[in-house]
Design a protein around this motif. Structure first.
Motif, PDB file in Angstrom:
ATOM      1  N   GLY A  75       0.648 150.653  -2.115  1.00  0.00           N
ATOM      2  CA  GLY A  75       1.430 149.783  -1.248  1.00  0.00           C
ATOM      3  C   GLY A  75       2.810 150.310  -0.932  1.00  0.00           C
ATOM      4  O   GLY A  75       3.667 149.569  -0.451  1.00  0.00           O
ATOM      5  N   GLU A  76       3.055 151.610  -1.180  1.00  0.00           N
ATOM      6  CA  GLU A  76       4.343 152.194  -0.832  1.00  0.00           C
ATOM      7  C   GLU A  76       4.587 152.074   0.669  1.00  0.00           C
ATOM      8  O   GLU A  76       3.647 152.111   1.456  1.00  0.00           O
ATOM      9  N   PRO A  77       5.855 151.941   1.091  1.00  0.00           N
ATOM     10  CA  PRO A  77       6.154 151.868   2.527  1.00  0.00           C
ATOM     11  C   PRO A  77       5.606 153.074   3.268  1.00  0.00           C
ATOM     12  O   PRO A  77       5.666 154.200   2.785  1.00  0.00           O
ATOM     13  N   PHE A  78       5.081 152.805   4.460  1.00  0.00           N
ATOM     14  CA  PHE A  78       4.474 153.855   5.274  1.00  0.00           C
ATOM     15  C   PHE A  78       5.486 154.285   6.318  1.00  0.00           C
ATOM     16  O   PHE A  78       5.652 153.644   7.355  1.00  0.00           O
ATOM     17  N   GLY A  79       6.193 155.380   6.056  1.00  0.00           N
ATOM     18  CA  GLY A  79       7.264 155.809   6.927  1.00  0.00           C
ATOM     19  C   GLY A  79       6.774 156.558   8.147  1.00  0.00           C
ATOM     20  O   GLY A  79       5.619 156.975   8.245  1.00  0.00           O
ATOM     21  N   THR A  80       7.679 156.750   9.104  1.00  0.00           N
ATOM     22  CA  THR A  80       7.412 157.541  10.298  1.00  0.00           C
ATOM     23  C   THR A  80       8.494 158.611  10.427  1.00  0.00           C
ATOM     24  O   THR A  80       9.463 158.637   9.678  1.00  0.00           O
ATOM     25  N   GLY A  81       8.312 159.504  11.394  1.00  0.00           N
ATOM     26  CA  GLY A  81       9.242 160.612  11.550  1.00  0.00           C
ATOM     27  C   GLY A  81       8.713 161.850  10.853  1.00  0.00           C
ATOM     28  O   GLY A  81       7.519 162.127  10.855  1.00  0.00           O
ATOM     29  N   ARG A  82       9.601 162.593  10.216  1.00  0.00           N
ATOM     30  CA  ARG A  82       9.216 163.848   9.570  1.00  0.00           C
ATOM     31  C   ARG A  82       8.780 163.567   8.139  1.00  0.00           C
ATOM     32  O   ARG A  82       9.476 163.872   7.155  1.00  0.00           O
ATOM     33  N   VAL A  83       7.608 162.973   8.026  1.00  0.00           N
ATOM     34  CA  VAL A  83       7.020 162.616   6.741  1.00  0.00           C
ATOM     35  C   VAL A  83       5.534 162.966   6.781  1.00  0.00           C
ATOM     36  O   VAL A  83       4.948 163.192   7.840  1.00  0.00           O
ATOM     37  N   GLY A  84       4.916 163.016   5.598  1.00  0.00           N
ATOM     38  CA  GLY A  84       3.479 163.209   5.519  1.00  0.00           C
ATOM     39  C   GLY A  84       3.016 164.427   6.279  1.00  0.00           C
ATOM     40  O   GLY A  84       3.636 165.503   6.236  1.00  0.00           O
TER      41      GLY A  84
END
Length: 290
Positions: A128-137
């Motif tokens: 359930g960790e926050p699902f970030g956007t941008g330069r991630v993953g």
């Protein structure tokens, strides 16, 4: 446990040095199909998404950096799903159906994501960790604008829209050879080429990959058409899209909770808009305020 904003699916990232992994874990029984339109794909298990193939469900979709090397991240997700008893039933036990799509980034040289990275991304999704956007993953090392001899920002974006009683979500890792376009068709990072004498970047260091997710009940053929509409979203927000240097691919997932009032053509039209919005969201942090 708090789910990320991806309807009934779990989603999570592992982010490393200049590369990463993003995992989408849909609920059991999710129907899937997909389509590749770019000329240089790096994919795993994509052939089974063809509507004529036997298996019609998917247990996970893994987006990763590292080009073909990064497809190894799916091994970690597959092993974790096997431990949890998920997968297509066979006489020898369940076989998890894990589709992989990779983009090209600098980790091809320095060390691409591996099975441990994929496992970590899947565990992050379930936590359930926050699902970030941008330069991630998967899009940590992404860039755009190579066709202009530029290195403009890439990134990972998501968007959710309604289509009548149905919802449509999109997650896109944007590492395009072309430009990201604003709604009016202009390049978000300008249209001026780099200074004369700049060495041209490697011609196949690109690829945009996406997952389109809907809570409608759809057939495998319907999901194939939905994936095609995802590529329409590419064409609206990237120029040029689907080049011979990109491995552009879309997987469409239908979780099936909504059965009444489903208009496939409306869902497809909404998917195109949702994917285009997700692509622009991927690079929005780099544009700054305003």
């Amino acid at each position: 446990m708090t789910r990320p904003q991806l309807l009934s699916a779990y989603a999570g990232h592992w982010t490393g040095a200049g590369t990463g992994v993003t995992v989408i874990l849909p609920p059991p029984g999710t129907v899937a199909s997909g389509e590749v339109r770019g000329g240089a794909p790096a994919t795993r298990e994509f052939a089974l998404l063809d509507p004529t193939r036997l298996v019609n469900r998917v247990d996970a979709v893994v987006l990763s950096g590292g080009s073909a090397f990064g497809l190894a991240a799916a091994d970690g997700v597959m092993g974790l799903l096997r431990e949890r008893g998920a997968g297509f039933p066979t006489p020898a036990g369940p076989v998890p159906i894990v589709v992989g799509m990779s983009i090209f980034d600098g980790s091809v040289r320095t060390g691409p994501p591996d099975a441990a990275a994929g496992r970590a991304a899947a565990l992050a999704a379930w936590s359930g960790e926050p699902f970030g956007t941008g330069r991630v993953g998967a899009a940590t090392g992404a860039s755009t604008g190579s066709w202009r001899l530029r290195q403009d920002p890439g990134g990972l974006g998501q968007a959710v829209r309604a289509a009548g009683p149905v919802q449509v979500a999109a997650v896109v890792a944007v590492n395009a050879w072309g430009d990201v376009l604003a709604g009016d068709g202009s390049p978000l990072f300008g249209g001026t080429a780099a200074v004369a004498g700049t060495e041209a970047p490697f011609g196949i260091a690109n690829t945009t990959v996406a997952v389109v997710l809907t809570n409608a009940r759809l057939s495998k053929v319907d999901c194939f058409l939905l994936a095609q509409s995802g590529h329409t979203g590419f064409a609206r927000a990237l120029h040029p899209a689907h080049s011979r240097f990109d491995g552009d691919a879309v997987v469409a997932l239908a979780t099936g909770e909504v059965t009444d009032g489903v208009d496939l053509d409306l869902v497809r039209a909404t998917a195109a808009e949702t994917v285009a919005e997700a692509i622009r969201t991927a690079v929005r942090p780099a544009l700054g305020p305003g």
